[in-house]
Design an enzyme around this catalytic site. Sequence first.
Site, PDB file in Angstrom:
ATOM      1  N   ASP A  51       0.778  -0.480   0.135  1.00 26.25           N
ATOM      2  CA  ASP A  51       0.099   0.141  -0.200  1.00 26.25           C
ATOM      3  C   ASP A  51       1.026   0.611   0.250  1.00 26.25           C
ATOM      4  O   ASP A  51       0.533   2.050   0.313  1.00 26.25           O
ATOM      5  CB  ASP A  51      -1.070   0.056   0.987  1.00 26.25           C
ATOM      6  CG  ASP A  51      -0.527   0.063   2.506  1.00 26.25           C
ATOM      7  OD1 ASP A  51       0.941  -0.135   2.200  1.00 26.25           O
ATOM      8  OD2 ASP A  51      -1.019   0.007   2.932  1.00 26.25           O
ATOM      9  N   ASP A  90      -0.986  -6.207  -0.221  1.00 27.72           N
ATOM     10  CA  ASP A  90      -1.468  -5.596   0.837  1.00 27.72           C
ATOM     11  C   ASP A  90      -3.235  -5.293   0.275  1.00 27.72           C
ATOM     12  O   ASP A  90      -3.419  -4.891  -0.446  1.00 27.72           O
ATOM     13  CB  ASP A  90      -1.006  -4.387   0.913  1.00 27.72           C
ATOM     14  CG  ASP A  90       0.132  -3.995   2.152  1.00 27.72           C
ATOM     15  OD1 ASP A  90      -0.158  -4.922   2.943  1.00 27.72           O
ATOM     16  OD2 ASP A  90       1.495  -3.070   1.923  1.00 27.72           O
ATOM     17  N   LYS A 120      -1.360  -9.402   2.834  1.00 28.85           N
ATOM     18  CA  LYS A 120      -1.140  -9.142   3.875  1.00 28.85           C
ATOM     19  C   LYS A 120      -1.519  -7.886   4.319  1.00 28.85           C
ATOM     20  O   LYS A 120      -2.397  -6.952   3.509  1.00 28.85           O
ATOM     21  CB  LYS A 120       0.623  -8.492   3.850  1.00 28.85           C
ATOM     22  CG  LYS A 120       1.233  -7.742   4.844  1.00 28.85           C
ATOM     23  CD  LYS A 120       2.865  -7.221   4.564  1.00 28.85           C
ATOM     24  CE  LYS A 120       3.173  -6.011   3.662  1.00 28.85           C
ATOM     25  NZ  LYS A 120       2.280  -5.038   4.881  1.00 28.85           N
ATOM     26  N   GLU A 189       8.479  -4.016  10.499  1.00 24.74           N
ATOM     27  CA  GLU A 189       8.728  -3.007  10.044  1.00 24.74           C
ATOM     28  C   GLU A 189      10.189  -1.798  11.574  1.00 24.74           C
ATOM     29  O   GLU A 189       8.777  -1.691  12.410  1.00 24.74           O
ATOM     30  CB  GLU A 189       8.150  -1.960   9.249  1.00 24.74           C
ATOM     31  CG  GLU A 189       7.946  -0.930   8.841  1.00 24.74           C
ATOM     32  CD  GLU A 189       7.462  -0.114   8.009  1.00 24.74           C
ATOM     33  OE1 GLU A 189       6.078  -1.291   7.819  1.00 24.74           O
ATOM     34  OE2 GLU A 189       7.216   0.775   7.846  1.00 24.74           O
TER      35      GLU A 189
HETATM   36  O1  KIV Z   1       3.249  -1.111   1.593  1.00 20.37           O
HETATM   37  C1  KIV Z   1       4.469  -2.082   1.515  1.00 20.37           C
HETATM   38  O2  KIV Z   1       5.222  -1.038   0.924  1.00 20.37           O
HETATM   39  C2  KIV Z   1       5.164  -2.615   3.078  1.00 20.37           C
HETATM   40  C3  KIV Z   1       6.142  -2.287   2.986  1.00 20.37           C
HETATM   41  C4  KIV Z   1       6.922  -1.580   3.649  1.00 20.37           C
HETATM   42  C5  KIV Z   1       6.866  -3.405   3.958  1.00 20.37           C
HETATM   43  O3  KIV Z   1       4.023  -3.130   3.519  1.00 20.37           O
END
Ligand code: KIV
Length: 271
Positions: A51, A90, A120, A189
């Site tokens: 995201d 995501d 995710k 993170e």
């Molecule tokens: O959205 C994203 O890029 C992420 C990464 C930072 C793991 O969740």
Amino acid sequence: MSVHKEVKKVTTHILQEMKCDGEKISMLTAYDFSMARIYDDAGIDVILVGDSAANVMHGHETTLPITLNQIIDHASSVIRAVKRALVVVDIPFGFFQGNSKTALESAIRIMKESEAHAVKLEGGRQVKDSIERILSAGIPVMGHLGLTPQSIYQFGTYVVRAKEKEEAKILLEDAHILEDTGCFSVVLEKIPAKLANIVANEISIPIIGIGAGGGVDGQVLVSHDLLGITKEFSPRFLRRYLNLYEEIKDAVEAYIGDVKSEDFPNKNEQY
Ligand code: KIV
């Protein structure tokens, strides 16, 4: 060491094997066909349609505004390019929190419309119900703990998380909850390297870090940061491999100059 380089298709089971064999997992974000094709050709293990597209593709300040339709569009473009990598998508803010039915519907839309391989979502115990319901449909889920950018207005800043004992304890418990619930992997993170290493040792599923040190099972970066397209963002954990912002700017300036001076096109560049 790359014993799994010859693997034709990376699956969640292959990632688990990599952890067990001590082979580090490489993961990068991608949001479009052309870049995903290059990363896949280079041999990246996992592509995350993050995201973070809200920031680097759409120019928003936070990740919150990206919609389900937008992330599905990005994911479909990525999937059309990828032959080997596992593609994880995501679930955007507002499409899984506090309502496991919405979470399942969102995950099903992502899988059906983009043909991605997994989803995710951010959070620990508070999203357990959503994770369970998504898993019940046979959809693999990757967790995300530590700095979870969808909660930025609750945190107030993007500083390192879980430096204090109490927050570290909660994070470790949450990692166990995600593992027990059935997540195939967890992203950590921006947390202390020592804590991330404890999580990776205690938890049997692959732990992928971003700003979490080298003692985890793999690393992820936002590709625009690694390539130097985002020039203002330079946290300590980021290693830039290119300075594409300047290189692209130089190329475009040269093109503009050639057009203005009538150097382009020349005789060999026309019919
Ligand atoms: O959205 C994203 O890029 C992420 C990464 C930072 C793991 O969740």
